[in-house]
Design a protein around this motif. Structure first.
Motif, PDB file in Angstrom:
ATOM      1  N   PRO A 264      38.108  54.160  29.431  1.00 26.67           N
ATOM      2  CA  PRO A 264      37.559  53.082  29.878  1.00 26.67           C
ATOM      3  C   PRO A 264      38.706  51.777  29.845  1.00 26.67           C
ATOM      4  CG  PRO A 264      36.149  53.680  28.283  1.00 26.67           C
ATOM      5  CD  PRO A 264      37.418  54.658  28.382  1.00 26.67           C
ATOM      6  N   ILE A 265      38.511  51.167  31.044  1.00 25.01           N
ATOM      7  CA  ILE A 265      39.545  49.814  31.087  1.00 25.01           C
ATOM      8  C   ILE A 265      38.896  48.658  31.073  1.00 25.01           C
ATOM      9  CG2 ILE A 265      41.374  49.081  32.631  1.00 25.01           C
ATOM     10  CD1 ILE A 265      41.463  51.786  34.035  1.00 25.01           C
ATOM     11  N   PHE A 266      39.545  47.815  30.641  1.00 32.78           N
ATOM     12  CA  PHE A 266      39.077  46.194  30.406  1.00 32.78           C
ATOM     13  C   PHE A 266      40.424  45.370  30.984  1.00 32.78           C
ATOM     14  CE2 PHE A 266      38.429  42.011  28.844  1.00 32.78           C
ATOM     15  CZ  PHE A 266      37.031  41.938  28.837  1.00 32.78           C
ATOM     16  N   ALA A 267      40.171  44.841  32.020  1.00 29.66           N
ATOM     17  CA  ALA A 267      41.269  44.182  32.681  1.00 29.66           C
ATOM     18  C   ALA A 267      40.897  42.857  33.182  1.00 29.66           C
ATOM     19  CB  ALA A 267      41.474  44.745  34.373  1.00 29.66           C
TER      20      ALA A 267
ATOM     21  N   PHE B 175      43.031  51.696  42.255  1.00 28.85           N
ATOM     22  CA  PHE B 175      43.750  53.146  41.900  1.00 28.85           C
ATOM     23  C   PHE B 175      43.158  53.779  40.692  1.00 28.85           C
ATOM     24  CE2 PHE B 175      46.742  49.700  44.066  1.00 28.85           C
ATOM     25  CZ  PHE B 175      46.763  50.529  45.052  1.00 28.85           C
ATOM     26  N   THR B 176      42.010  53.530  40.199  1.00 25.05           N
ATOM     27  CA  THR B 176      41.623  54.107  39.084  1.00 25.05           C
ATOM     28  C   THR B 176      40.333  54.719  39.278  1.00 25.05           C
ATOM     29  OG1 THR B 176      40.970  51.961  37.997  1.00 25.05           O
ATOM     30  CG2 THR B 176      43.138  53.114  37.506  1.00 25.05           C
ATOM     31  N   GLN B 177      39.685  55.458  38.581  1.00 29.40           N
ATOM     32  CA  GLN B 177      38.276  56.237  38.872  1.00 29.40           C
ATOM     33  C   GLN B 177      37.249  55.860  37.525  1.00 29.40           C
ATOM     34  OE1 GLN B 177      38.290  59.670  41.835  1.00 29.40           O
ATOM     35  NE2 GLN B 177      40.042  60.144  40.279  1.00 29.40           N
ATOM     36  N   SER B 178      38.029  55.639  36.305  1.00 34.24           N
ATOM     37  CA  SER B 178      37.230  55.520  35.238  1.00 34.24           C
ATOM     38  C   SER B 178      36.146  54.366  34.917  1.00 34.24           C
ATOM     39  CB  SER B 178      38.116  55.463  34.028  1.00 34.24           C
ATOM     40  OG  SER B 178      39.168  54.455  33.920  1.00 34.24           O
ATOM     41  N   GLU B 179      35.447  54.189  34.233  1.00 38.08           N
ATOM     42  CA  GLU B 179      34.675  52.846  33.965  1.00 38.08           C
ATOM     43  C   GLU B 179      35.654  51.796  33.743  1.00 38.08           C
ATOM     44  OE1 GLU B 179      32.947  50.817  29.948  1.00 38.08           O
ATOM     45  OE2 GLU B 179      32.111  52.689  30.676  1.00 38.08           O
ATOM     46  N   LEU B 180      35.334  50.534  34.693  1.00 38.89           N
ATOM     47  CA  LEU B 180      36.381  49.712  34.559  1.00 38.89           C
ATOM     48  C   LEU B 180      35.747  48.114  34.462  1.00 38.89           C
ATOM     49  CD1 LEU B 180      39.003  47.936  35.191  1.00 38.89           C
ATOM     50  CD2 LEU B 180      38.495  48.191  37.900  1.00 38.89           C
ATOM     51  N   THR B 181      35.692  47.428  33.440  1.00 40.93           N
ATOM     52  CA  THR B 181      35.233  46.114  33.343  1.00 40.93           C
ATOM     53  C   THR B 181      36.445  44.970  33.631  1.00 40.93           C
ATOM     54  OG1 THR B 181      33.807  46.600  31.531  1.00 40.93           O
ATOM     55  CG2 THR B 181      34.277  44.451  31.631  1.00 40.93           C
ATOM     56  N   PHE B 182      36.067  44.174  34.793  1.00 42.19           N
ATOM     57  CA  PHE B 182      36.951  43.162  35.133  1.00 42.19           C
ATOM     58  C   PHE B 182      36.516  41.752  34.893  1.00 42.19           C
ATOM     59  CE2 PHE B 182      39.276  40.294  38.176  1.00 42.19           C
ATOM     60  CZ  PHE B 182      40.448  40.704  38.036  1.00 42.19           C
TER      61      PHE B 182
ATOM     62  N   ALA C  47      41.533  55.464  22.967  1.00 46.00           N
ATOM     63  CA  ALA C  47      40.306  55.478  23.155  1.00 46.00           C
ATOM     64  C   ALA C  47      39.917  54.253  24.333  1.00 46.00           C
ATOM     65  CB  ALA C  47      39.955  54.580  21.917  1.00 46.00           C
ATOM     66  N   SER C  48      40.682  53.465  24.667  1.00 44.70           N
ATOM     67  CA  SER C  48      40.640  52.404  25.854  1.00 44.70           C
ATOM     68  C   SER C  48      41.894  51.834  26.163  1.00 44.70           C
ATOM     69  CB  SER C  48      39.632  51.383  25.227  1.00 44.70           C
ATOM     70  OG  SER C  48      40.052  50.421  24.322  1.00 44.70           O
ATOM     71  N   LEU C  49      41.805  51.271  27.263  1.00 47.85           N
ATOM     72  CA  LEU C  49      42.775  50.723  27.823  1.00 47.85           C
ATOM     73  C   LEU C  49      42.642  49.212  28.166  1.00 47.85           C
ATOM     74  CD1 LEU C  49      46.135  51.202  28.627  1.00 47.85           C
ATOM     75  CD2 LEU C  49      44.880  51.686  30.975  1.00 47.85           C
TER      76      LEU C  49
ATOM     77  N   ILE D 161      32.613  38.198  34.973  1.00 43.05           N
ATOM     78  CA  ILE D 161      32.876  39.548  34.465  1.00 43.05           C
ATOM     79  C   ILE D 161      31.924  40.580  35.011  1.00 43.05           C
ATOM     80  CG2 ILE D 161      31.282  39.246  32.363  1.00 43.05           C
ATOM     81  CD1 ILE D 161      33.431  40.727  30.601  1.00 43.05           C
ATOM     82  N   SER D 162      32.289  41.818  35.196  1.00 42.58           N
ATOM     83  CA  SER D 162      31.501  42.785  35.673  1.00 42.58           C
ATOM     84  C   SER D 162      32.032  43.949  35.133  1.00 42.58           C
ATOM     85  CB  SER D 162      31.410  42.909  37.059  1.00 42.58           C
ATOM     86  OG  SER D 162      32.495  43.381  37.749  1.00 42.58           O
ATOM     87  N   CYS D 163      31.163  45.154  35.196  1.00 48.45           N
ATOM     88  CA  CYS D 163      31.587  46.541  34.775  1.00 48.45           C
ATOM     89  C   CYS D 163      31.237  47.345  36.311  1.00 48.45           C
ATOM     90  CB  CYS D 163      30.819  47.100  33.637  1.00 48.45           C
ATOM     91  SG  CYS D 163      31.356  48.630  33.242  1.00 48.45           S
ATOM     92  N   ARG D 164      32.308  47.926  36.515  1.00 47.09           N
ATOM     93  CA  ARG D 164      32.296  49.042  37.261  1.00 47.09           C
ATOM     94  C   ARG D 164      32.091  50.595  36.859  1.00 47.09           C
ATOM     95  NH1 ARG D 164      37.380  51.273  40.439  1.00 47.09           N
ATOM     96  NH2 ARG D 164      37.530  52.253  38.601  1.00 47.09           N
ATOM     97  N   LYS D 165      30.838  51.182  36.995  1.00 48.73           N
ATOM     98  CA  LYS D 165      30.794  52.491  36.409  1.00 48.73           C
ATOM     99  C   LYS D 165      31.735  53.479  37.255  1.00 48.73           C
ATOM    100  CE  LYS D 165      28.028  51.171  33.273  1.00 48.73           C
ATOM    101  NZ  LYS D 165      28.423  51.004  31.775  1.00 48.73           N
ATOM    102  N   ALA D 166      31.997  54.417  36.620  1.00 50.95           N
ATOM    103  CA  ALA D 166      32.642  55.548  37.566  1.00 50.95           C
ATOM    104  C   ALA D 166      31.732  56.093  38.462  1.00 50.95           C
ATOM    105  CB  ALA D 166      32.703  56.881  36.451  1.00 50.95           C
ATOM    106  N   GLY D 167      32.286  56.175  39.904  1.00 51.08           N
ATOM    107  CA  GLY D 167      31.368  56.455  41.059  1.00 51.08           C
ATOM    108  C   GLY D 167      30.945  55.293  41.836  1.00 51.08           C
ATOM    109  N   ASP D 168      30.983  54.266  41.389  1.00 52.34           N
ATOM    110  CA  ASP D 168      30.773  52.744  42.157  1.00 52.34           C
ATOM    111  C   ASP D 168      31.367  52.378  43.212  1.00 52.34           C
ATOM    112  OD1 ASP D 168      28.551  52.547  40.209  1.00 52.34           O
ATOM    113  OD2 ASP D 168      29.286  50.773  39.252  1.00 52.34           O
ATOM    114  N   LEU D 169      30.845  52.158  44.215  1.00 48.34           N
ATOM    115  CA  LEU D 169      31.723  51.463  45.351  1.00 48.34           C
ATOM    116  C   LEU D 169      32.667  50.513  44.917  1.00 48.34           C
ATOM    117  CD1 LEU D 169      29.009  51.897  48.334  1.00 48.34           C
ATOM    118  CD2 LEU D 169      30.702  53.638  47.889  1.00 48.34           C
ATOM    119  N   TYR D 170      33.643  50.262  45.967  1.00 45.36           N
ATOM    120  CA  TYR D 170      34.800  49.403  45.775  1.00 45.36           C
ATOM    121  C   TYR D 170      34.199  48.032  46.225  1.00 45.36           C
ATOM    122  CZ  TYR D 170      39.200  46.651  46.512  1.00 45.36           C
ATOM    123  OH  TYR D 170      40.044  45.757  46.680  1.00 45.36           O
ATOM    124  N   ALA D 171      34.610  46.807  45.725  1.00 45.91           N
ATOM    125  CA  ALA D 171      34.354  45.527  46.038  1.00 45.91           C
ATOM    126  C   ALA D 171      35.557  44.799  46.309  1.00 45.91           C
ATOM    127  CB  ALA D 171      33.288  45.115  45.314  1.00 45.91           C
ATOM    128  N   ASP D 172      35.730  44.127  47.433  1.00 46.86           N
ATOM    129  CA  ASP D 172      37.059  43.449  47.548  1.00 46.86           C
ATOM    130  C   ASP D 172      37.283  42.438  46.675  1.00 46.86           C
ATOM    131  OD1 ASP D 172      36.540  40.511  49.285  1.00 46.86           O
ATOM    132  OD2 ASP D 172      35.074  42.397  50.003  1.00 46.86           O
TER     133      ASP D 172
END
Length: 581
Positions: A458-461, A481-488, A334-336, A512-523
């Protein structure tokens, strides 16, 4: 049964190779796995380039002159309350006692810090030196300077002198007892069990072992709420240490907290392997470990997707399993959630100092003879990363000031070391650390390459700010290296303390923030600048995230195990593997 091939006489080439292996293994035991060839090469690289750089030599001479002048001016200053010219790093607590501000102790501390400053400058930013060699030289210089610190000398340390004057000879007798106890333990004796007890004070969340094989026990935790979220959580801990870093005391147990929030929680408890498992592969840890646990959870809680959560190396092997499942069309996740877990090892921090072809060859020969990498050898590498605190400060307080180690839950867990199977550890170090195959698209499972970008759940890192084991910049690379929804989430603390950050723990914060699928990368540095810290524990954020990516908390708790499916309750938590030493 012995085969004719086993009885065949060895060729001269095989005998010569065996001789080399035995020599390397013996040397590695003396050096704690460090290759003398890598050490010599690092020093030669640095000294050769420094010898060919007269301009840099003049810079260092100027720095030495400035430091000496600053020391002289500080010694002649009439106001002892004035700020000293040299300050220790914010993580260095050796000179915090007020006595270090008084003469003559101030002069000794300042002289040491000035020397440390000069050597750090001498080993930094020297053009032409291989970066890995420069890091090794700085590391070895730091080890030598830590050993030479005036804080280690009884006659030079005002805190030791003050303690002896207050307590007298009993300090020496207590220190001698501690030294003899540690010496006995190093020789193989079992330590005295005076701290928190596994299964009673720590690792004591109620539950049952519902599955066991040669690699792990699967613990299902008893529900604490009348209704639960339908989707279970499977926790994959690291196998370098015991699983219960995530189940310490009841008040700071992540597992206990999850259960109290209405989650059905399963956790793997890895076996502490001996030489019989020497030939166990890294893929067996995926197949007979993670995948076997997923199969069991799927049978015990049928028809529900599973929230996978991996900590440290457990997160790495879970990521490998998730990418393989995505490739093969297995949609049971369901999630990672990845806690202080790396999937790219190009910036894996100071642990890379212990790894290159020379280092790995020495380790492999040592492990081939032993069958495993001993837990104390692994612990020694971690302690060396913070020797001033974990080695020297502890020795001063324990042997010269007669203080007992604090009997904390974290200290008890930290002393409970485990071994690594030779083949698995070699494959892990070579394919992931040394060759970085996973993020480079060269890691194969069952003969076919896997890709992290295939993971669509969805990924929570979680990264931790002062992590020496999995630096947060490295953990953050999952965003590349991933394209899915990512909360860091970036939390305060280190590799262990940042994860064990229960609600109510003082002085904790996170970003904390959430990157939606398709959002641009931030260093990573830009990301940190653009997300202000929030006070409190990241656990609550994760709890809300899990609830948002699953069903409502309205299901009846599942039964403990599934006897009809071959998963009966076997033993009460924490099981039997956690007690293997």
């Amino acid at each position: 049964m012995t085969t004719p091939k086993d009885n065949a006489p060895k060729s001269p080439k095989d005998r010569h190779a065996a001789l080399d292996q035995a020599l390397h293994a013996a040397t590695a035991k003396l050096t704690n796995g460090l290759s003398p060839h890598a050490t010599v090469a690092a020093w030669a690289d640095w000294m050769g380039h420094l010898a060919a750089a007269p301009g840099r030599q003049m810079d260092l001479w100027d720095r030495a002159t400035r430091n000496a002048t600053a020391l002289m001016q500080d010694a002649l200053r009439a106001d002892p309350a004035a700020a000293p010219p040299f300050q220790p790093d914010h993580t260095d607590h050796r000179f915090t006692h007020s006595g270090w501000g008084q003469p003559p102790f101030r002069a000794w501390a300042q002289g040491y810090l000035a020397t440390q400053d000069w050597w750090q400058a001498a080993a930094s930013d020297l053009p032409g030196v291989q970066p890995r060699n420069a890091e090794r030289v700085r590391f070895m210089l730091r080890q030598m300077l830590d050993a030479a610190s005036p804080s280690n000398a009884p006659a030079l340390n005002p805190e030791i002198i003050e303690t002896f004057s207050e307590k007298g000879p009993e300090v020496l007798s207590a220190g001698m007892r501690h030294w003899l106890a540690d010496l006995s333990q190093a020789a193989g004796a079992q330590p005295e069990d005076n701290g928190p007890r596994v299964g009673q004070d720590i690792a004591c969340t109620p539950g049952q072992v519902v599955f066991r094989n040669h690699l792990f026990e699967l613990i299902q935790y008893a529900p604490q709420t009348e209704t639960v979220h339908a989707e279970p959580v499977l926790i994959v801990p690291a196998w370098i240490m015991k699983y219960y870093i995530l189940d310490l005391s009841p008040h700071n147990s992540l597992i206990n907290w999850l259960v109290s929030q209405g989650h059905t929680v399963f956790c793997m408890s890895w076996v502490n392997p001996d030489a019989e498992l020497a030939d166990t592969s890294l893929d067996e840890y995926r197949r007979d470990g993670v995948m076997a646990a997923l199969d069991a959870v799927s049978q015990i809680v049928p028809g529900q997707a599973i929230h996978g959560c991996g900590y440290c190396l457990g997160g790495t092997i879970l990521s490998i399993a998730a990418a393989t499942m995505a490739r093969d069309g297995d949609d049971r996740l369901a999630s990672l959630s990845l806690l202080a877990a790396q999937t790219d090892f190009s910036e894996a921090g100071e642990l890379l100092l212990f790894l290159d072809e020379s280092q790995l060859a020495f380790l492999e020969d040592m492990m081939a003879e032993q069958g495993t990498l001993d837990g104390h050898q692994m612990a020694g590498a971690f302690q060396a990363l913070r020797a001033e605190d974990l080695v020297w400060t502890r020795a001063v307080r324990r042997y010269l000031m007669g203080e007992d180690d604090r009997a904390t839950d974290m200290a008890a867990w930290n002393a409970d070391t485990t071994r690594m199977p030779a083949r698995m550890h070699s494959e892990y170090l070579r394919s992931l650390f040394l060759e970085n195959r996973l993020s480079a698209g060269r890691f194969a499972v069952d003969g076919r390459v896997i890709a992290l970008r295939d993971i669509h759940v969805p990924i929570f890192a979680v990264g931790t700010e002062t992590d020496h084991i999995a630096p947060w910049h490295s953990v953050y690379k999952i965003a590349l290296f991933t394209q899915s929804e990512l909360t860091f989430c970036l939390t305060s603390g280190g590799h262990n303390g940042g994860i064990v950050s229960e609600p109510g723990h003082k002085n904790r914060h996170y970003r904390i923030s959430c990157r939606k699928a398709g959002d641009l990368y931030a260093d990573p540095d830009s990301w940190a600048e653009n997300h202000a810290p929030q006070e409190g524990s990241w656990w609550r954020e994760w709890g809300r995230w899990l609830a948002a990516h699953g069903g409502a908390r309205n299901a009846a708790p599942p039964a403990m195990g599934a006897p009809d499916q071959g998963f009966p309750p076997l033993d009460p938590a924490p099981g039997t593997y956690v007690h293997i030493r």
